[in-house]
Motif scaffolding. Structure first.
Motif, PDB file in Angstrom:
ATOM      1  N   THR A 156       0.934  -1.349   0.036  1.00 32.11           N
ATOM      2  CA  THR A 156       0.001  -0.015   0.027  1.00 32.11           C
ATOM      3  C   THR A 156       1.082   1.208   0.025  1.00 32.11           C
ATOM      4  N   ALA A 157       1.937   1.050   0.809  1.00 35.00           N
ATOM      5  CA  ALA A 157       2.936   2.363   0.760  1.00 35.00           C
ATOM      6  C   ALA A 157       3.397   2.841  -0.659  1.00 35.00           C
ATOM      7  N   ASN A 158       3.726   1.483  -1.210  1.00 33.74           N
ATOM      8  CA  ASN A 158       4.548   1.622  -2.438  1.00 33.74           C
ATOM      9  C   ASN A 158       3.516   2.238  -3.689  1.00 33.74           C
ATOM     10  N   LEU A 159       2.263   1.793  -3.323  1.00 34.37           N
ATOM     11  CA  LEU A 159       1.253   2.337  -4.198  1.00 34.37           C
ATOM     12  C   LEU A 159       1.088   3.925  -4.073  1.00 34.37           C
ATOM     13  N   ILE A 160       0.936   4.554  -2.746  1.00 37.36           N
ATOM     14  CA  ILE A 160       1.221   5.783  -2.450  1.00 37.36           C
ATOM     15  C   ILE A 160       2.200   6.397  -3.161  1.00 37.36           C
ATOM     16  N   TYR A 161       3.435   5.766  -2.988  1.00 37.87           N
ATOM     17  CA  TYR A 161       4.587   6.459  -3.609  1.00 37.87           C
ATOM     18  C   TYR A 161       4.781   6.320  -5.332  1.00 37.87           C
ATOM     19  N   THR A 162       3.726   5.716  -5.745  1.00 37.71           N
ATOM     20  CA  THR A 162       3.724   5.972  -7.399  1.00 37.71           C
ATOM     21  C   THR A 162       3.023   7.318  -7.992  1.00 37.71           C
ATOM     22  N   THR A 163       2.534   8.017  -6.904  1.00 36.99           N
ATOM     23  CA  THR A 163       2.184   9.366  -7.259  1.00 36.99           C
ATOM     24  C   THR A 163       3.235  10.253  -7.636  1.00 36.99           C
ATOM     25  N   GLN A 164       4.567   9.859  -7.370  1.00 32.33           N
ATOM     26  CA  GLN A 164       5.685  10.631  -7.427  1.00 32.33           C
ATOM     27  C   GLN A 164       5.967  11.209  -9.038  1.00 32.33           C
ATOM     28  N   PRO A 165       5.806  10.526  -9.696  1.00 33.61           N
ATOM     29  CA  PRO A 165       5.981  10.812 -11.179  1.00 33.61           C
ATOM     30  C   PRO A 165       5.065  12.158 -11.641  1.00 33.61           C
ATOM     31  N   PHE A 166       3.788  12.416 -11.093  1.00 32.91           N
ATOM     32  CA  PHE A 166       3.038  13.293 -11.366  1.00 32.91           C
ATOM     33  C   PHE A 166       3.679  14.699 -10.595  1.00 32.91           C
ATOM     34  N   PHE A 167       3.965  14.746  -9.254  1.00 33.62           N
ATOM     35  CA  PHE A 167       4.621  15.855  -8.778  1.00 33.62           C
ATOM     36  C   PHE A 167       5.939  15.997  -9.373  1.00 33.62           C
ATOM     37  N   THR A 168       6.836  15.199  -9.840  1.00 29.53           N
ATOM     38  CA  THR A 168       7.992  15.358 -10.381  1.00 29.53           C
ATOM     39  C   THR A 168       7.778  16.050 -11.770  1.00 29.53           C
ATOM     40  N   ALA A 169       6.601  15.647 -12.548  1.00 23.71           N
ATOM     41  CA  ALA A 169       6.219  16.364 -13.564  1.00 23.71           C
ATOM     42  C   ALA A 169       5.920  17.896 -13.330  1.00 23.71           C
ATOM     43  N   ILE A 170       5.152  18.139 -12.500  1.00 29.35           N
ATOM     44  CA  ILE A 170       4.898  19.454 -11.927  1.00 29.35           C
ATOM     45  C   ILE A 170       6.233  20.255 -11.842  1.00 29.35           C
ATOM     46  N   VAL A 171       6.977  19.724 -10.792  1.00 30.48           N
ATOM     47  CA  VAL A 171       8.175  20.616 -10.532  1.00 30.48           C
ATOM     48  C   VAL A 171       9.386  20.652 -11.676  1.00 30.48           C
ATOM     49  N   ALA A 172       9.378  19.790 -12.429  1.00 26.74           N
ATOM     50  CA  ALA A 172      10.090  19.810 -13.583  1.00 26.74           C
ATOM     51  C   ALA A 172       9.470  20.832 -14.740  1.00 26.74           C
ATOM     52  N   TYR A 173       8.195  21.129 -14.727  1.00 25.35           N
ATOM     53  CA  TYR A 173       7.731  22.142 -15.597  1.00 25.35           C
ATOM     54  C   TYR A 173       8.162  23.323 -14.938  1.00 25.35           C
ATOM     55  N   LEU A 174       7.945  23.528 -13.706  1.00 26.10           N
ATOM     56  CA  LEU A 174       8.212  25.059 -13.063  1.00 26.10           C
ATOM     57  C   LEU A 174       9.620  25.384 -13.130  1.00 26.10           C
ATOM     58  N   LEU A 175      10.511  24.210 -12.704  1.00 26.77           N
ATOM     59  CA  LEU A 175      11.912  24.501 -12.765  1.00 26.77           C
ATOM     60  C   LEU A 175      12.787  24.516 -13.959  1.00 26.77           C
ATOM     61  N   LEU A 176      12.435  23.567 -14.858  1.00 27.21           N
ATOM     62  CA  LEU A 176      13.275  23.230 -15.967  1.00 27.21           C
ATOM     63  C   LEU A 176      12.171  23.391 -17.296  1.00 27.21           C
ATOM     64  N   GLY A 177      10.984  23.839 -17.345  1.00 27.54           N
ATOM     65  CA  GLY A 177      10.344  24.082 -18.490  1.00 27.54           C
ATOM     66  C   GLY A 177       9.876  22.555 -19.082  1.00 27.54           C
ATOM     67  N   GLU A 178      10.115  21.525 -18.487  1.00 34.47           N
ATOM     68  CA  GLU A 178       9.581  20.122 -18.910  1.00 34.47           C
ATOM     69  C   GLU A 178       7.863  20.218 -18.919  1.00 34.47           C
ATOM     70  N   ARG A 179       7.228  19.646 -19.818  1.00 30.29           N
ATOM     71  CA  ARG A 179       6.052  19.646 -19.357  1.00 30.29           C
ATOM     72  C   ARG A 179       5.169  18.288 -19.985  1.00 30.29           C
ATOM     73  N   LEU A 180       4.018  18.176 -19.058  1.00 27.78           N
ATOM     74  CA  LEU A 180       3.335  17.116 -19.528  1.00 27.78           C
ATOM     75  C   LEU A 180       1.966  17.273 -20.819  1.00 27.78           C
ATOM     76  N   GLY A 181       1.804  16.024 -21.388  1.00 30.47           N
ATOM     77  CA  GLY A 181       0.686  16.231 -22.572  1.00 30.47           C
ATOM     78  C   GLY A 181      -0.328  15.289 -22.011  1.00 30.47           C
ATOM     79  N   THR A 182      -1.089  14.956 -23.095  1.00 29.38           N
ATOM     80  CA  THR A 182      -2.407  14.147 -22.826  1.00 29.38           C
ATOM     81  C   THR A 182      -2.096  12.909 -21.921  1.00 29.38           C
ATOM     82  N   TYR A 183      -0.981  12.159 -22.385  1.00 34.22           N
ATOM     83  CA  TYR A 183      -0.581  10.887 -21.668  1.00 34.22           C
ATOM     84  C   TYR A 183      -0.354  11.223 -20.431  1.00 34.22           C
ATOM     85  N   GLY A 184       0.459  12.282 -20.060  1.00 39.16           N
ATOM     86  CA  GLY A 184       0.973  12.593 -18.528  1.00 39.16           C
ATOM     87  C   GLY A 184      -0.160  12.822 -17.669  1.00 39.16           C
ATOM     88  N   TYR A 185      -1.234  13.671 -18.202  1.00 38.45           N
ATOM     89  CA  TYR A 185      -2.326  13.801 -17.298  1.00 38.45           C
ATOM     90  C   TYR A 185      -3.432  12.585 -17.124  1.00 38.45           C
TER      91      TYR A 185
END
Length: 315
Positions: free
Chosen positions: A267-296
């Motif tokens: 269960t804890a590991n499933l909670i940890y799987t939300t990390q890529p979503f937060f990574t994508a947000i921070v990467a967009y704000l910090l580095l300009g990387e952005r999500l597309g349809t697949y990402g959302y």
């Protein structure tokens, strides 16, 4: 508490990539050693009694191997070694692997962890979560990353956005395997030890391992006089080091130890799987990387998987 862990982790890959942006010649393990020192200092500051009590507590917890070593030390050595190996491989891979792709590859733990702890509902949730992180990882990068095939040849046009599995990707997958062992074994230690004591022992272990490795390669690094920007660049590296050490290392290993004393590893590991979503947000704000349809779409699937396990766990 465990939900804050992937949020903090979500800043790690972008922070490392940000450091490489300002100091391309920064040795990966030297950066790791720096933030491990910060993490250890922070945890010892909050747990000043650990070193005084650790050899008096829990000594009788086990009469088998390691019986003369306190349980907190044994746990710190084992779990800290898993974290050090996984973290080192991840930092090396991030030299070339984009943040969101690295986050996806690390979430292969969604498959690795349940291999040893399986239930039908959990497998269904793991499959949904893995699909979600796959969509985020395969989301089209807008930064022209070399991790994707690109060619003007008509014969390979259909492969234009297919990810290429590189050696650096392999490092991160191996890191995911090491993190898997940590997640599973933490469930045992977290029930027997205080979160702060265990976190401090792990951080000390990581720092020692990192210091040994950096010390063994320092001569090779000295032979490569590399660039790095001016004062502003090193100021940025310093801030990234403080953040990474105190938040993404010190806080998360404490929060994991605290949360997994109650929450099962799967269960804890499933909670940890939300990390890529937060990574994508921070990467967009910090580095300009952005999500597309697949990402959302992937982020939504991850949320569904976590909710599925949490709402059915008590049945």
């Amino acid at each position: 508490i465990l939900m804050t862990v992937p949020i903090a982790w979500g800043t790690f890959e972008p922070a490392v990539r940000f450091v490489y942006k300002y100091q391309p010649q920064m040795p990966p393990l030297a950066f790791s050693f720096a933030y491990y020192l910060v993490a250890t200092s922070v945890l010892i500051l909050f747990d000043t009694t650990t070193m005084l009590t650790t050899f008096n507590d829990n000594t009788s917890a086990n009469n088998n191997n390691w019986k003369k070593i306190p349980l907190s030390i044994r746990g710190g050595i084992e779990l800290g070694t898993y974290l050090f190996i996984g973290n080192s491989l991840q930092v090396i891979g991030l030299k070339t692997v984009p943040s969101d792709r690295a986050a996806f590859l690390l979430q292969l733990t969604t498959i690795f962890v349940p291999i040893l702890k399986i239930s039908l509902k959990t497998w269904i949730a793991c499959f949904v979560a893995l699909t979600g992180v796959a969509l985020i990882g395969l989301d089209n990068n807008n930064d022209g990353s070399s991790s994707y095939i690109s060619s003007n040849n008509d014969n390979v046009q259909l492969l234009q956005h297919v990810p290429v599995f590189s050696i650096e990707d392999g490092y991160i997958v191996l890191g995911a395997i090491s993190y898997t062992f940590h997640c599973i074994r933490l469930e045992t230690y977290a029930k027997l030890l205080s979160p702060l004591q265990l976190a401090t022992a792990k951080a000390v272990t990581e720092t020692i391992w990192s210091g040994v490795v950096v010390g063994s390669i320092v001569n090779n690094n000295n032979n490569n006089n590399g660039g790095g920007g001016g004062g502003e660049g090193w100021y940025t590296v310093g801030l990234a080091t403080l953040w990474t050490g105190s938040i993404t290392v010190a806080y998360t290993i404490f929060a994991q130890s605290f949360g997994q004393a109650v929450v099962p590893a799967v269960t804890a590991n499933l909670i940890y799987t939300t990390q890529p979503f937060f990574t994508a947000i921070v990467a967009y704000l910090l580095l300009g990387e952005r999500l597309g349809t697949y990402g959302y779409t992937g982020g939504i699937l991850i949320g569904v998987a976590v909710l599925f396990v949490v709402t059915t766990e008590e049945e």
